[in-house]
Each structure stands twice: as C-alpha cells, then as structure tokens.
Scaffold this motif. Structure first.
Motif, PDB file in Angstrom:
ATOM      1  N   MET A   1      32.051  10.149  57.911  1.00 45.98           N
ATOM      2  CA  MET A   1      31.803   8.868  56.699  1.00 45.98           C
ATOM      3  C   MET A   1      32.553   8.847  56.427  1.00 45.98           C
ATOM      4  O   MET A   1      33.739   8.311  56.954  1.00 45.98           O
ATOM      5  CB  MET A   1      32.130   9.978  55.244  1.00 45.98           C
ATOM      6  CG  MET A   1      32.308   8.928  54.274  1.00 45.98           C
ATOM      7  SD  MET A   1      32.069  10.100  52.811  1.00 45.98           S
ATOM      8  CE  MET A   1      30.518  11.276  53.354  1.00 45.98           C
ATOM      9  N   ASN A   2      32.800   7.008  56.069  1.00 44.26           N
ATOM     10  CA  ASN A   2      34.212   5.878  55.665  1.00 44.26           C
ATOM     11  C   ASN A   2      34.733   5.984  54.407  1.00 44.26           C
ATOM     12  O   ASN A   2      34.790   6.575  53.539  1.00 44.26           O
ATOM     13  CB  ASN A   2      33.656   4.738  55.363  1.00 44.26           C
ATOM     14  CG  ASN A   2      33.846   3.768  55.246  1.00 44.26           C
ATOM     15  OD1 ASN A   2      34.605   3.163  55.309  1.00 44.26           O
ATOM     16  ND2 ASN A   2      33.324   2.874  56.590  1.00 44.26           N
ATOM     17  N   ALA A   3      35.762   6.425  54.942  1.00 43.20           N
ATOM     18  CA  ALA A   3      36.771   6.730  53.852  1.00 43.20           C
ATOM     19  C   ALA A   3      36.912   5.782  52.581  1.00 43.20           C
ATOM     20  O   ALA A   3      37.050   6.120  52.041  1.00 43.20           O
ATOM     21  CB  ALA A   3      38.202   7.258  54.532  1.00 43.20           C
ATOM     22  N   LEU A  33      24.471   3.461  52.689  1.00 40.75           N
ATOM     23  CA  LEU A  33      23.322   4.147  51.588  1.00 40.75           C
ATOM     24  C   LEU A  33      23.321   6.504  52.993  1.00 40.75           C
ATOM     25  O   LEU A  33      23.514   6.510  51.279  1.00 40.75           O
ATOM     26  CB  LEU A  33      22.241   4.340  51.874  1.00 40.75           C
ATOM     27  CG  LEU A  33      21.193   4.866  50.939  1.00 40.75           C
ATOM     28  CD1 LEU A  33      21.464   5.209  49.299  1.00 40.75           C
ATOM     29  CD2 LEU A  33      19.194   3.862  50.934  1.00 40.75           C
ATOM     30  N   LYS A  34      23.205   5.911  53.737  1.00 38.07           N
ATOM     31  CA  LYS A  34      23.835   7.409  54.270  1.00 38.07           C
ATOM     32  C   LYS A  34      24.835   8.279  54.000  1.00 38.07           C
ATOM     33  O   LYS A  34      24.646   9.046  52.935  1.00 38.07           O
ATOM     34  CB  LYS A  34      23.731   7.730  55.700  1.00 38.07           C
ATOM     35  CG  LYS A  34      23.837   8.835  55.927  1.00 38.07           C
ATOM     36  CD  LYS A  34      24.099   9.018  57.429  1.00 38.07           C
ATOM     37  CE  LYS A  34      23.124  10.024  58.717  1.00 38.07           C
ATOM     38  NZ  LYS A  34      24.910  10.869  58.553  1.00 38.07           N
ATOM     39  N   ILE A  39      27.540  11.671  49.416  1.00 36.30           N
ATOM     40  CA  ILE A  39      28.478  12.085  48.363  1.00 36.30           C
ATOM     41  C   ILE A  39      27.833  12.433  47.694  1.00 36.30           C
ATOM     42  O   ILE A  39      27.411  13.643  46.413  1.00 36.30           O
ATOM     43  CB  ILE A  39      29.000  11.025  48.504  1.00 36.30           C
ATOM     44  CG1 ILE A  39      30.177  10.678  48.960  1.00 36.30           C
ATOM     45  CG2 ILE A  39      30.533  11.267  46.767  1.00 36.30           C
ATOM     46  CD1 ILE A  39      30.717   9.145  49.558  1.00 36.30           C
ATOM     47  N   THR A  40      26.549  12.083  47.313  1.00 33.73           N
ATOM     48  CA  THR A  40      25.929  12.541  46.046  1.00 33.73           C
ATOM     49  C   THR A  40      25.344  14.132  46.161  1.00 33.73           C
ATOM     50  O   THR A  40      25.733  14.763  44.702  1.00 33.73           O
ATOM     51  CB  THR A  40      24.507  11.870  45.867  1.00 33.73           C
ATOM     52  OG1 THR A  40      24.802  10.322  45.580  1.00 33.73           O
ATOM     53  CG2 THR A  40      23.097  12.346  44.479  1.00 33.73           C
ATOM     54  N   CYS A  41      24.989  14.555  47.591  1.00 38.81           N
ATOM     55  CA  CYS A  41      24.662  15.579  47.696  1.00 38.81           C
ATOM     56  C   CYS A  41      25.591  16.609  47.642  1.00 38.81           C
ATOM     57  O   CYS A  41      25.046  17.977  47.196  1.00 38.81           O
ATOM     58  CB  CYS A  41      23.298  15.771  48.545  1.00 38.81           C
ATOM     59  SG  CYS A  41      21.575  15.231  48.355  1.00 38.81           S
ATOM     60  N   HIS A  48      31.016  13.812  42.967  1.00 37.38           N
ATOM     61  CA  HIS A  48      29.167  13.264  43.616  1.00 37.38           C
ATOM     62  C   HIS A  48      28.952  12.882  42.275  1.00 37.38           C
ATOM     63  O   HIS A  48      28.210  12.043  42.543  1.00 37.38           O
ATOM     64  CB  HIS A  48      29.010  14.809  43.502  1.00 37.38           C
ATOM     65  CG  HIS A  48      28.696  15.784  42.473  1.00 37.38           C
ATOM     66  ND1 HIS A  48      29.459  16.368  41.816  1.00 37.38           N
ATOM     67  CD2 HIS A  48      27.981  16.429  42.154  1.00 37.38           C
ATOM     68  CE1 HIS A  48      28.794  16.828  40.983  1.00 37.38           C
ATOM     69  NE2 HIS A  48      28.175  17.232  40.876  1.00 37.38           N
ATOM     70  N   HIS A  49      29.260  12.709  41.009  1.00 39.81           N
ATOM     71  CA  HIS A  49      28.332  12.857  39.633  1.00 39.81           C
ATOM     72  C   HIS A  49      28.788  10.710  39.954  1.00 39.81           C
ATOM     73  O   HIS A  49      27.675  10.356  39.782  1.00 39.81           O
ATOM     74  CB  HIS A  49      29.077  12.935  37.861  1.00 39.81           C
ATOM     75  CG  HIS A  49      29.972  12.922  37.922  1.00 39.81           C
ATOM     76  ND1 HIS A  49      31.668  13.544  38.965  1.00 39.81           N
ATOM     77  CD2 HIS A  49      31.024  12.085  36.959  1.00 39.81           C
ATOM     78  CE1 HIS A  49      32.234  12.932  38.299  1.00 39.81           C
ATOM     79  NE2 HIS A  49      32.100  12.264  37.189  1.00 39.81           N
TER      80      HIS A  49
END
Length: 177
Positions: A1-3, A33-34, A39-41, A48-49
C-alpha cells in the motif's frame, strides 16, 4: 500500500469538498482504487470509515471501476460495525443492487441480503436502514422470499422512528403491493 495515499485518506474529513477531492483523485489515478478498497475493508484500521466515504462517491459515479473488488467488499460486509462506516457501505450495497453495469454472483447477493437484513433488525440509523431496504427491494425482484421478509420487517411499529425512516418504509411498502 502506498503510504502517501494512506496519509491522504487519514487526513481527509467528512466535508463534501474533502470527499470529492479524494474521489476525483481516484478517477485521475484509478490504480489507487485497490488501496482504497483495502483500507475500506480493513475494519480494524481506524481510518476505514474515511475510505468508506470516498468509495461511496466513487461507486455513485463510476461503479464499473469497483467491479473487480466486489468480492472483497462483500466478504468484509459483516465486519462493518461503526456508525460512520455503516451508512456508506449500505449505500454501496444499494448502488450494486440497482446497477445495470454490475452482475452480482449468488454469493455476493447472499452477503448483501444477510447484511442488509441485519441492518434492518439491528440498527436505529435511518439512512443505513433506508439504503438497506432499497437494496433488499432490488434483490427481492430476483428472490421473492426477500420481499416477504422485507414486508414483515417494515410492517413493525414506526412510532419511534425518524420521519426519513418512515418515508422510506412507506415508499418501499407501496412498491411491494
């Protein structure tokens, strides 16, 4: 993931301008988007919210971008528990069920049905319940038993509910007749 991207989400706010800027960033850089979905999940992530808020707007405008991530999202659905994540995730479910561009698998439909029924039973959040009942209504066109459950759940006492919730219930019950 991109910090750097993660920090961008962490610094975002609920203000529409902030959410729109993040949505537009995704449209300009769809390769992120990935990360947004990741983060969402990740419901253990304190941000995440915020990712949910952004993903909701992405799905509202360009749901086709989300198609490769629907399985991941549906698997995470039962784990969303905090109020700021429930509304946008239930709205994403509604978008998925209403979309002509998305064909949900049986498993995805099952996850959405379970989650949305749980929302109607457990939540006192009007918007979450309204989006959930609309998603269920759409799935009820394919699975008649869903509409029967929906009728039962929505026919409960409305006296203690908000005007918005009551409006949504009356609208769905009218469509179910």
């Amino acid at each position: 993931m991109n910090a750097e991207y993660y920090n961008q989400i962490a610094k975002s706010t609920a203000h529409r301008k902030s959410r729109d800027e993040n949505k537009d960033f995704i449209f300009a850089n769809p390769n992120y988007l990935k990360d947004l979905v990741e983060i969402t999940c990740d419901t253990k992530d304190k941000n995440h919210h915020k990712a949910c808020w952004i993903l909701e707007l992405v799905c509202q405008e360009r749901i086709e971008l989300f198609i490769p991530y629907i399985d991941t999202f549906c698997e995470a659905l039962p784990h969303f528990k905090i109020n700021p994540a429930l509304r946008p995730t239930s709205k994403i479910c509604m978008f998925l069920c209403k979309s002509k561009k998305v064909i949900l698998t049986e498993n995805q439909e099952e996850k959405i049905i379970e989650t949305c029924l749980d929302h109607l039973i457990e939540t006192d959040l009007a918007a979450t319940a309204a989006y959930s009942m609309r998603a269920l209504f759409e799935l009820g066109k394919k699975h008649s038993w869903v509409n029967e459950e929906l009728k039962i759940l929505l026919s409960r006492d409305l006296h203690n509910q908000s005007p918005g919730y009551c409006f949504a219930v009356k609208d769905i019950l009218k469509r179910l007749k």
